[in-house]
Design a protein around this motif. Structure first.
Motif, PDB file in Angstrom:
ATOM      1  N   ILE A  30       0.836  -1.204   0.000  1.00  0.00           N
ATOM      2  CA  ILE A  30       0.000   0.000   0.000  1.00  0.00           C
ATOM      3  C   ILE A  30       0.870   1.252   0.000  1.00  0.00           C
ATOM      4  CG2 ILE A  30      -1.745   1.257   1.289  1.00  0.00           C
ATOM      5  CD1 ILE A  30      -2.769  -1.366   2.381  1.00  0.00           C
ATOM      6  N   ALA A  31       1.879   1.266   0.880  1.00  0.00           N
ATOM      7  CA  ALA A  31       2.759   2.429   0.940  1.00  0.00           C
ATOM      8  C   ALA A  31       3.534   2.616  -0.356  1.00  0.00           C
ATOM      9  CB  ALA A  31       3.721   2.283   2.125  1.00  0.00           C
ATOM     10  N   GLN A  34       1.129   3.985  -3.068  1.00  0.00           N
ATOM     11  CA  GLN A  34       0.798   5.383  -2.854  1.00  0.00           C
ATOM     12  C   GLN A  34       1.991   6.295  -3.143  1.00  0.00           C
ATOM     13  OE1 GLN A  34      -0.614   5.452   1.187  1.00  0.00           O
ATOM     14  NE2 GLN A  34      -2.697   4.782   0.620  1.00  0.00           N
ATOM     15  N   ALA A  37       2.383   6.766  -6.798  1.00  0.00           N
ATOM     16  CA  ALA A  37       1.329   7.600  -7.374  1.00  0.00           C
ATOM     17  C   ALA A  37       1.667   9.085  -7.317  1.00  0.00           C
ATOM     18  CB  ALA A  37       0.009   7.338  -6.657  1.00  0.00           C
ATOM     19  N   ILE A  38       2.593   9.469  -6.457  1.00  0.00           N
ATOM     20  CA  ILE A  38       2.994  10.877  -6.383  1.00  0.00           C
ATOM     21  C   ILE A  38       3.861  11.223  -7.584  1.00  0.00           C
ATOM     22  CG2 ILE A  38       4.228  12.598  -5.017  1.00  0.00           C
ATOM     23  CD1 ILE A  38       3.555  11.042  -2.534  1.00  0.00           C
ATOM     24  N   GLU A 297       1.762  14.853   1.704  1.00  0.00           N
ATOM     25  CA  GLU A 297       1.252  13.565   1.229  1.00  0.00           C
ATOM     26  C   GLU A 297       2.192  12.420   1.602  1.00  0.00           C
ATOM     27  OE1 GLU A 297      -1.226  10.764  -0.612  1.00  0.00           O
ATOM     28  OE2 GLU A 297      -1.546  12.810   0.147  1.00  0.00           O
ATOM     29  N   ILE A 301       1.630   9.146   4.124  1.00  0.00           N
ATOM     30  CA  ILE A 301       1.876   7.761   3.713  1.00  0.00           C
ATOM     31  C   ILE A 301       2.796   7.054   4.706  1.00  0.00           C
ATOM     32  CG2 ILE A 301       2.935   6.338   1.921  1.00  0.00           C
ATOM     33  CD1 ILE A 301       1.993   8.403  -0.123  1.00  0.00           C
ATOM     34  N   ASP A 304       0.962   6.310   8.009  1.00  0.00           N
ATOM     35  CA  ASP A 304       0.081   5.146   7.868  1.00  0.00           C
ATOM     36  C   ASP A 304       0.881   3.852   7.805  1.00  0.00           C
ATOM     37  OD1 ASP A 304      -1.964   6.952   7.854  1.00  0.00           O
ATOM     38  OD2 ASP A 304      -2.268   6.909   5.672  1.00  0.00           O
TER      39      ASP A 304
END
Length: 387
Positions: A30-31, A34, A37-38, A297, A301, A304
């Motif tokens: 997940i990390a 994400q 995606a940046i 952002e 990440i 989390d």
């Protein structure tokens, strides 16, 4: 000019590496997804100062940088910041109040740039595979770098006045609220109070005057319950961290990078280039606001990912970039430098020889003068016991 680490007072282009900041969470898809995606942009920055000692073997260098903008600053009503709290960079001379621009040592390639107030940020600059080349990079002289914070003195005074007026307004509002609350309670009471005296007027006067008394000396203190506390000065705790605030501040700097701090993983990891004219154009320089959004952002990440991770994980300190061993011998002089140094030493020896020869001649002349025969008129009489 080359160096194994970035040099302050120069302009550069940086780009954040979000994937590199979450490599320690390689088992967290997940990390990683994400972070990929940046889409980080390249930002024009000014290198203020290093936050730690730099060596060629470090994977990154902590620096405080100042992102450069092409527009006026967005207003921040909470801090009292207005759009005119900027300083132009020459050849840009546009300012709402006609503030003079900051000159550079070499011509600056962008005609529309500004320094924003309170926009500095600490980043981790990744070590380059080769030494940094910044011979043709614009820079600000040491004198102008010292003067740069002083260009915002007027703005900081306005911000301080804004905060002071806001605090006074809040205090006045709180005082008015407390007064109205007290009056409503007094009107609803029967007018009798047995705390100190049966006279309700005396108690009311004490209550109304509580705000003007020193801290800890309220109405109850007037009755003698806390007389010792009110008259005895409070002792200072020697173990209070505030007593050693200066030492604590120096230790927090961690200038030798000796402390393991999990917060270092939240510092943006960036790549740096000094060929700013090749990396950006006047129309492609992004706003520093975009960088602050990217930083927020990636911090979210990482937070989390830490909650999902079973144990804390430190940033990876083993860099895949090989060490530039030529940078380790950066201080060794080249053949040309050795030749200049030899000439300088020869000139120094020649000057020293001339000075030694002159001093030797002066000393010999003084010896001849002092050892000359003394006239007979001032000679002491001859005595047999005279030495």
């Amino acid at each position: 000019m080359k160096s194994f680490c970035p040099v302050p007072q120069y302009f550069a282009v940086m780009q954040m590496d979000p994937v590199g900041m979450v490599k320690q969470y390689h088992d967290d898809p997940i990390a990683l997804a994400q972070a990929r995606a940046i889409r980080p942009k390249k930002y024009l920055v000014y290198l203020l100062l290093p936050m730690e000692l730099s060596t060629p073997t470090k994977p990154w260098f902590r620096y405080e940088v100042w992102p450069i903008a092409t527009t006026l600053r967005p207003e921040d009503k909470e801090k009292g910041i207005t759009s005119d709290m900027v300083v132009p960079i020459y050849p840009n001379t546009s300012h709402p109040k006609g503030r003079p621009p900051v000159p550079t040592d070499t011509p600056f390639p962008f005609p529309n740039c500004y320094f924003w107030i309170d926009s500095g940020v600490v980043v981790r600059i990744r070590r380059n595979a080769i030494r940094y080349e910044f011979s043709d990079t614009p820079a600000i002289s040491a004198l102008e770098d010292i003067r740069l914070p002083g260009r915002f003195i007027e703005d900081r005074l306005r911000m301080a006045a804004f905060r002071r007026n806001r605090e006074e307004a809040l205090d006045q509002a709180a005082f008015t609220h407390d007064t109205l609350t007290h009056q409503s309670r007094s009107s609803s009471s029967s007018g009798t109070d047995d705390r100190c005296s049966p006279d309700g007027d005396v108690v009311s006067l004490l209550d109304n005057d509580t705000d003007s008394l020193p801290e800890g000396s309220g109405a109850n203190d007037q009755c003698g319950d806390n007389e010792a506390t009110s008259t005895r000065p409070s002792n200072v705790n020697e173990d209070d961290p505030a007593a050693n605030s200066e030492i604590a501040t120096l230790l927090k700097l961690d200038y030798f990078s000796s402390n393991d701090d999990d917060a270092i993983g939240l510092i943006p990891l960036v790549d740096l280039w000094f060929d700013i004219a090749d990396q950006l154009t006047p129309d492609t320089i992004p706003s520093p606001v975009d960088f602050f959004k990217e930083r927020a952002e990636i911090m979210r990440i990482i937070h989390d990912a830490r909650e999902r991770a079973p144990s804390p994980r430190w940033p990876l300190t083993e860099s895949p970039i090989p060490i530039d061993f030529d940078a380790l011998s950066y201080c060794k002089p080249s053949d040309e430098t050795r030749g200049e140094e030899s000439k300088r030493l020869r000139r120094l020896r020649a000057g020293t020889t001339c000075i030694s020869r002159a001093w030797r001649n002066l000393r010999r002349a003084a010896e001849r003068t002092l050892t000359a025969r003394i006239p007979w008129r001032v000679r002491p009489p001859y005595l047999p016991f005279w030495p």
